[in-house]
Design a protein around this motif. Sequence first.
Motif, PDB file in Angstrom:
ATOM      1  N   LYS A   1       4.047  16.966   9.714  1.00 53.20           N
ATOM      2  CA  LYS A   1       5.445  16.414  10.501  1.00 53.20           C
ATOM      3  C   LYS A   1       6.540  17.140   9.872  1.00 53.20           C
ATOM      4  N   LEU A   2       7.068  16.960   8.570  1.00 47.96           N
ATOM      5  CA  LEU A   2       7.992  17.431   8.128  1.00 47.96           C
ATOM      6  C   LEU A   2       8.466  19.016   8.387  1.00 47.96           C
TER       7      LEU A   2
ATOM      8  N   LEU B   1      18.841  15.056   2.047  1.00 43.94           N
ATOM      9  CA  LEU B   1      18.191  14.628   0.881  1.00 43.94           C
ATOM     10  C   LEU B   1      17.208  13.451   1.626  1.00 43.94           C
ATOM     11  N   LEU B   2      16.120  13.256   1.487  1.00 46.34           N
ATOM     12  CA  LEU B   2      15.227  12.420   2.092  1.00 46.34           C
ATOM     13  C   LEU B   2      14.601  11.269   1.007  1.00 46.34           C
ATOM     14  N   LYS B   3      14.663  10.332   1.305  1.00 43.78           N
ATOM     15  CA  LYS B   3      13.666   9.482   0.306  1.00 43.78           C
ATOM     16  C   LYS B   3      12.368   8.914   1.498  1.00 43.78           C
ATOM     17  N   VAL B   4      11.279   9.406   0.699  1.00 44.29           N
ATOM     18  CA  VAL B   4       9.923   9.348   1.655  1.00 44.29           C
ATOM     19  C   VAL B   4       9.191   8.417   0.921  1.00 44.29           C
TER      20      VAL B   4
ATOM     21  N   ALA C   1      13.210   9.125  13.558  1.00 47.79           N
ATOM     22  CA  ALA C   1      11.988   8.900  14.356  1.00 47.79           C
ATOM     23  C   ALA C   1      10.685   8.649  13.356  1.00 47.79           C
ATOM     24  N   MET C   2      10.718   9.110  12.254  1.00 50.98           N
ATOM     25  CA  MET C   2       9.681   9.073  11.072  1.00 50.98           C
ATOM     26  C   MET C   2       9.872   8.154  10.342  1.00 50.98           C
ATOM     27  N   PRO C   3       8.477   7.144  10.395  1.00 52.17           N
ATOM     28  CA  PRO C   3       8.787   5.829   9.699  1.00 52.17           C
ATOM     29  C   PRO C   3       8.647   6.201   8.006  1.00 52.17           C
ATOM     30  N   GLU C   4       8.022   7.190   7.782  1.00 49.30           N
ATOM     31  CA  GLU C   4       7.957   7.443   6.335  1.00 49.30           C
ATOM     32  C   GLU C   4       9.099   7.799   5.604  1.00 49.30           C
TER      33      GLU C   4
ATOM     34  N   GLY D   1       0.996  -1.049   0.170  1.00 51.32           N
ATOM     35  CA  GLY D   1       0.017   0.146   0.041  1.00 51.32           C
ATOM     36  C   GLY D   1       0.726   1.187  -0.002  1.00 51.32           C
ATOM     37  N   LYS D   2       2.132   1.188  -0.301  1.00 47.29           N
ATOM     38  CA  LYS D   2       2.934   2.489  -0.115  1.00 47.29           C
ATOM     39  C   LYS D   2       3.354   2.709  -1.536  1.00 47.29           C
ATOM     40  N   LYS D   3       2.538   3.522  -2.525  1.00 47.49           N
ATOM     41  CA  LYS D   3       2.636   3.625  -3.892  1.00 47.49           C
ATOM     42  C   LYS D   3       3.349   4.827  -4.029  1.00 47.49           C
ATOM     43  N   LEU D   4       3.803   5.963  -3.014  1.00 48.73           N
ATOM     44  CA  LEU D   4       4.232   7.114  -3.791  1.00 48.73           C
ATOM     45  C   LEU D   4       5.539   7.462  -2.996  1.00 48.73           C
ATOM     46  N   MET D   5       6.571   7.539  -3.922  1.00 46.82           N
ATOM     47  CA  MET D   5       7.799   7.856  -3.327  1.00 46.82           C
ATOM     48  C   MET D   5       8.235   9.302  -3.588  1.00 46.82           C
TER      49      MET D   5
END
Length: 166
Positions: A140-141, A122-125, A105-108, A77-81
């Motif tokens: 959050k961010l 740089l984050l990969k979310v 601490a952020m699971p995303e 169900g995680k379809k948006l990167m």
Amino acid sequence: MSSNKAIKEKVTMPAASLDAKDVEILKLLQQNARITVKEIADTIHLSTTPVHERIKRLEQSGIITRYAAMLDAAKLGKKLMVICHVSLREHNKIAGSKFIRSMQAMPEVLECYSISGEFDFLLKVLTEDMETYYNFHVNKLSQVENVGHVQSTFVMGVVKQTHEIL
């Protein structure tokens, strides 16, 4: 031996100490972490005892850091990167450390890199969809202390994705 010394030794082991058989073992484990010692031994033409000893040495030296299962994000169900470039308002050790702790601490947030250039990180979310990403971004961010600017780039497709180093 103190635990600090053991940790330091893991980090400082030179890559030059690897021989061809070690490299073959590492390649096989990267491709399939569930491969058995016997299967590795048969493939690289060694007996199981030296293969087992080599794997233990690679683990103890910190070259093998852990074993993991690769999951299909879309099937979960995680379809948006999203790739996020983040700049901080203040640039000091305390502010940077607080930001890093928040990201951990952020699971995303799957990956977080300290980078050079216009942005600081740089984050990969990974989220379910645009609505959940919007919620993550706004609630959050953007609420993390000291976040100045966030630029989001939405991944349209994955061309190459690997964790294989060798």
